[in-house]
Enzyme design. Structure first.
Site, PDB file in Angstrom:
ATOM      1  N   GLU A  82      -0.383  33.953  -6.010  1.00  0.00           N
ATOM      2  CA  GLU A  82      -0.032  33.257  -4.773  1.00  0.00           C
ATOM      3  C   GLU A  82       0.640  34.249  -3.828  1.00  0.00           C
ATOM      4  OE1 GLU A  82       0.003  29.729  -2.419  1.00  0.00           O
ATOM      5  OE2 GLU A  82      -1.059  30.278  -4.258  1.00  0.00           O
ATOM      6  N   GLU A 101      -1.368  35.205   6.209  1.00  0.00           N
ATOM      7  CA  GLU A 101      -1.557  36.170   5.123  1.00  0.00           C
ATOM      8  C   GLU A 101      -2.996  36.684   5.093  1.00  0.00           C
ATOM      9  OE1 GLU A 101       1.690  33.269   3.405  1.00  0.00           O
ATOM     10  OE2 GLU A 101      -0.248  33.281   2.364  1.00  0.00           O
ATOM     11  N   ASP A 108       2.467  25.938  -1.705  1.00  0.00           N
ATOM     12  CA  ASP A 108       2.579  26.011  -3.160  1.00  0.00           C
ATOM     13  C   ASP A 108       2.050  24.733  -3.812  1.00  0.00           C
ATOM     14  OD1 ASP A 108       3.979  28.583  -3.104  1.00  0.00           O
ATOM     15  OD2 ASP A 108       5.627  27.447  -2.248  1.00  0.00           O
TER      16      ASP A 108
END
Length: 496
Positions: free
Chosen positions: A297, A328, A481
Site C-alpha cells: 500500500e 501517488e 486503506d
C-alpha cells in the site's frame, strides 16, 4: 363470516400485488394492471418513476458482490501504526494564531508558517497530502494543543493498522499487526487483532489529521472537496523500526496474505538509510514462501528519488499487488519517466484514459510477463469518484466483485453508515470516457445498472466502477486503506 373472509382475501391479494410491484418494478405495466383488474380492487396504482442513478447503482453492486471461492484465513499486516488525532484544520490553525497567507507546498515542514502554507495550498485544491514535521519541539506543542482541542477525536492510524482493523471486522479472519503500538493505540485496536509483544512500546506515535469540508473557506481559499492534510514527527515509523519484528513473526503466524505499508514514512530519513531499508524490505519479502501474495500500500510522497528507488530497486517485482490513489499514481509516473509524466497535477477528476495508460505501463514495465520473473500482477487504483482494478490475466479471480466492494465501502465509511444511504451520496464519475490516450481506446458510456465496466489490453484486464461520493462525510481519513482492504478481502489469487 364469508364476507369477512372475502375482504381479508382481497386485502392479502392486494398486499401481494403491492409486494410484486415493489420487488419487480420493471414488470410491464400492462401485466400489473391486468392482475389488479382481475381482482376487482379498483383502479390500478400508477407506477412510480425510475429509481435514481444512485439507487440503481447501489442495487447493482449488491447483486454483483460475491464471495471468492477461496477466502483468506490469516492476514499479516505491517509496519506503520499510530494514533490519529482528527480535528478541524481551520479551527486548529486559528487557535494557533495563524492566518491564511499565500498557499505553498513544502516537502518537509519546518515551522508553523510552513504548516499554514502547505495546509491552505492543498485545501484550495481539495487534495489529500501527508508531510513530515522536522522540528520535534514545535510538533510536540502543536500535537498537545490538537489533542486537547474541543472536539478532537482519537482513532487508530497508520496504513497498516487501519488495514488490519478493517480486516479484523471479519471475525472468521485472524489478523496479525506489527508496528510501533503504544498504549493508546493498543486500547483502540479491535480485539481480533493480534499484536506480537515485540511490537509494543511505551509511547504512542501521534499523527495530526487536519480535516476540511467541501466548500469550507478560510481567507481566499475554498475547498472544492472534503479532504485532509496529515503531518507528524514520527521517528519509529520513519525508520520502519518494526520491519524485522514483522518478518520474523510471519513464520510462526503462517499467513496466506501479507500486506506491507509505511515505505512513504522514510522520506525524512537519509538517502543511505532509505537504500538500506529498501534492500531489507526486498530481502524480507523474498523470504516469504512462494504462493503467499504480498500487497504493497503506497501513500502520499514528495521525494522522487525515494519513489524511483521503490520502483527500480526490486520492490515492485517483489510484491504481487499495489494499492494507490491519483496523487501517488501520477507521482510514480513522474519519478520513473512513465506516461503523462509531463502533467504537473490532475485538473479536477483524473482522466480515466490517462490513469489506464499509467496502470498499463506499470504492469508492462514492472509486472509479470513471459520475459520477467516479477510477482506484480495486480493494481488497485482509487480516487474520489471512481476506482480501477488492473490485473495481469490468469493470476486473480473475483475482481469484478472486488472493485465493486472497494467502491461500496468508500461510500459507507465516509458517511458512517452500514449500507449505502442513497440520499446522502451522489454519482460524480464521468458519464463518458475513453479507455486510453496512447492508443485507440474504447469509448465507454456509464450505465448505473451495469456499474462495473471491463476492458482488455495486451493481456491485462481493467475493471472500472464509479464511487457514490458521500455528500456530508463524517471522516475522510483511512478511506484508501479501507478500500484496499475490502478489495483484497474479495479477491482470490490463483496459486502459481
Amino acid at each position: 363470516m364469508a364476507l369477512w373472509r372475502g375482504s381479508a382475501c382481497a386485502g392479502f391479494l392486494a398486499l401481494a400485488v403491492g409486494c410484486v410491484f415493489l420487488l419487480e418494478p420493471e414488470l410491464p405495466g400492462t401485466a400489473l394492471r391486468s392482475l389488479w383488474s382481475s381482482l376487482r380492487l379498483g383502479p390500478a396504482p400508477v407506477p412510480a418513476g425510475p429509481l435514481s442513478p444512485e439507487s440503481r447503482l447501489a442495487a447493482a453492486w449488491d447483486a454483483l458482490i460475491a464471495q471468492p471461492a477461496r477466502r483468506w484465513r490469516r492476514v499479516a499486516v505491517g509496519v506503520n501504526a499510530c494514533v490519529d488525532v482528527v480535528i478541524s484544520g481551520v479551527k486548529l490553525l486559528q487557535a494557533l494564531g495563524l492566518s491564511p497567507g499565500s498557499g505553498k507546498d513544502h516537502a518537509i515542514l519546518q515551522s508553523r508558517s510552513d504548516l499554514e502554507e502547505a495546509f491552505v495550498y492543498f485545501m484550495g485544491k481539495g487534495a489529500a497530502a501527508e508531510r513530515f514535521f522536522s522540528d520535534k519541539e514545535t510538533f510536540h506543542d502543536i500535537a498537545q494543543a490538537a489533542s486537547e482541542f474541543p472536539g478532537a477525536q482519537h482513532y487508530v492510524g497508520g496504513n497498516a493498522a487501519l488495514i488490519g482493523q478493517r480486516f479484523a471486522a471479519n471475525t472468521d479472519l485472524k489478523v496479525l499487526l506489527c508496528g510501533p503500538i503504544g498504549p493508546k493505540l493498543h486500547e483502540l485496536l479491535d480485539d481480533n487483532v493480534f499484536v506480537p509483544p515485540e511490537s509494543l512500546q511505551e509511547e504512542d506515535e501521534f499523527h495530526l489529521i487536519l480535516e476540511y469540508l467541501a466548500g469550507e473557506e478560510w481567507g481566499p481559499f475554498k475547498a472544492p472537496h472534503a479532504n485532509r492534510f496529515i503531518f507528524s514527527h514520527d521517528l519509529s515509523n520513519g525508520a520502519m523500526n518494526m520491519l524485522e519484528v514483522f518478518v520474523s513473526s510471519l513464520e510462526e503466524f503462517q499467513p496466506d496474505l501479507v500486506v506491507l505499508s509505511g515505505l512513504h514514512m522514510m522520506e525524512g530519513q537519509s538517502k543511505e538509510l532509505q537504500r538500506k531499508r529498501l534492500l531489507e524490505v526486498v530481502t524480507g519479502i523474498s523470504d516469504i514462501p512462494t504462493g503467499i501474495p504480498v500487497h504493497l500500500e503506497l501513500a502520499s510522497m514528495t521525494n522522487r528519488e525515494l519513489m524511483s528507488s521503490i520502483v527500480q530497486q526490486q520492490v515492485f517485482p517483489a510484491v504481487a499487488s499495489l494499492g494507490l490513489n491519483e496523487q501517488e499514481l501520477l507521482f510514480l509516473s513522474q519519478s520513473a519517466s512513465g506516461p503523462h509524466a509531463s502533467l504537473s497535477s490532475w485538473d479536477g477528476v483524473p482522466d480515466v484514459g490517462m490513469v489506464s495508460d499509467i496502470l498499463f505501463w506499470i504492469l508492462k514495465e514492472h509486472g509479470r510477463s513471459n520475459n520477467r520473473s516479477s510477482d506484480l500482477t495486480r493494481i488497485h487504483f482509487h480516487t474520489l469518484v471512481y476506482h480501477i482494478l488492473a490485473t495481469v490475466d490468469g493470476h486473480w479471480a473475483n475482481q469484478l466483485a472486488a472493485v465493486a466492494a472497494g467502491a461500496r465501502v468508500a461510500g459507507t465509511q465516509a458517511c458512517a453508515t452500514e449500507t449505502i444511504d442513497t440520499n446522502r451520496v451522489s454519482l460524480r464519475a464521468p458519464q463518458e470516457f475513453t479507455t486510453s490516450h496512447l492508443e485507440s481506446g474504447s469509448k465507454i458510456v456509464l450505465n448505473p445498472d451495469k456499474p462495473v465496466v471491463e476492458w482488455h489490453r495486451e493481456g491485462i484486464t481493467f475493471h472500472f466502477t464509479p464511487v457514490l461520493v458521500c455528500k456530508d462525510p463524517i471522516r475522510t481519513v483511512g478511506l484508501g486503506d479501507a478500500i484496499s482492504a475490502e478489495g483484497l478481502f474479495y479477491s482470490e489469487a490463483h496459486p502459481d
